[in-house]
Design an enzyme around this catalytic site. Sequence first.
Site, mmCIF file in Angstrom:
data_model
loop_
_atom_site.group_PDB
_atom_site.id
_atom_site.type_symbol
_atom_site.label_atom_id
_atom_site.label_comp_id
_atom_site.label_asym_id
_atom_site.label_seq_id
_atom_site.Cartn_x
_atom_site.Cartn_y
_atom_site.Cartn_z
ATOM 1 C CG HIS A 174 9.508 6.412 -1.293
ATOM 2 N ND1 HIS A 174 9.609 5.037 -1.454
ATOM 3 C CD2 HIS A 174 10.640 6.928 -1.814
ATOM 4 C CE1 HIS A 174 10.760 4.745 -2.041
ATOM 5 N NE2 HIS A 174 11.405 5.874 -2.263
ATOM 6 C CB CYS B 284 6.333 0.483 -3.522
ATOM 7 S SG CYS B 284 6.190 -0.396 -1.971
#
Length: 406
Positions: free
Chosen positions: A315, A400
Amino acid sequence: MAYPSPHLSISRRILGALATGASIALLAHVTTVFAFFVSAGANPETFASLARFFQNGTALTFVLLSLAAALEAFRRWYIALPVGLAVAVVSSYLGTLLAVLGEGAALDANTTDYLAASLIGPNLVFIVACGIFAATVGVAVWRAIAGAPGEDSERRIALVRLPASTLADGEVTHIERSAVDPERADRQWESYVAVLAEHGWDVMEVPVAEGLADSVFVEDTVMTFDDTAVIGIAGTESRRGETEAVEAMVRGLRLHVEHIEAPGTLEGGDVLTVGRTVYVGSSGRTNAEGIRQLRRIVQPLGFEVVAVPVTKVLHLKTAVSALPDGTVIGYAPNVDEPSLFHRFLSVPEVEGSAVVPLDDATVLVSSAAPGTAALIESLGYTVVTAEISEFEKLEGGVTCLSARIR
């Protein structure tokens, strides 16, 4: 594990709704009566008759606007404006109808024509006034009493999710798979959550999602922009079931909800917001259509979307994150185009790429990145560390493990 809840109380909702409806209706009534009173030469004899003419419509407007406010139509001006106009049209029509019938008139074609004409005649001032006051005073009153989330600069909510028992089966894309210790992961997760709570975050736990191995990485499911929450679509099929419970949670927080629609994909780990700039990673998990849809959602809210290529890591926020002052930091070998960021600072460890600003002076860093911690401390910040080694084995980081709503 119990945490404080920021849900709006029933008493505040009722009080805010009544005050919002009353303020709009009363101001519109006074404005309309005064306008006609002055235009009629300020004759005192006309004042009482004017007040009576508009009283039914005003009473209905109060009732309907209070109901609309209870449904939170006054959190944003561009919703409040059409609601105020629509309510005023309906109330004016019905209020005039009641007045006409009260005077003994029959409900025939002539009466119907008169009612329609009144909307662009004597009632027009009232309708316009309702729209203006709904979008201005109504929004201000609702926010002042009910505390609209978009206007609460002190709001700090962290959504977290207990690791599923199948955590060790989570997706791994850019690193070699290694054994995950579930019990150690649970302890690390509890310590991570405790850090958030200790630093003033209202921690809310999304129900555990057994069978969804990656569900602990709750940030990937939702992104927030002021009081709008965007529910994403995972770029991998195994994660598509994670969003339902998260959406229910953000709706309970009174956030306006938008969705990314297939064939678009967008994961929160690819979205880094710095001020009013939204950096979005074009990665293996977020595609061009997802970026286009996000741009269409957030640009009207005043955000600029900057697409960033991500090819070396999972990501965007695996590669970069931001300090409280907006400086983007990252491990340079993993960053495709550092020049796309307004300010970029290289950190010495891969694990130091993802950091969480806990407040304007405090930053959360993985304990596996002591060099990054020292660098950030040298910039005048207080650094708090958390051990998250079991999640790092699954390409996770401190960002996250929570979806942070401010």
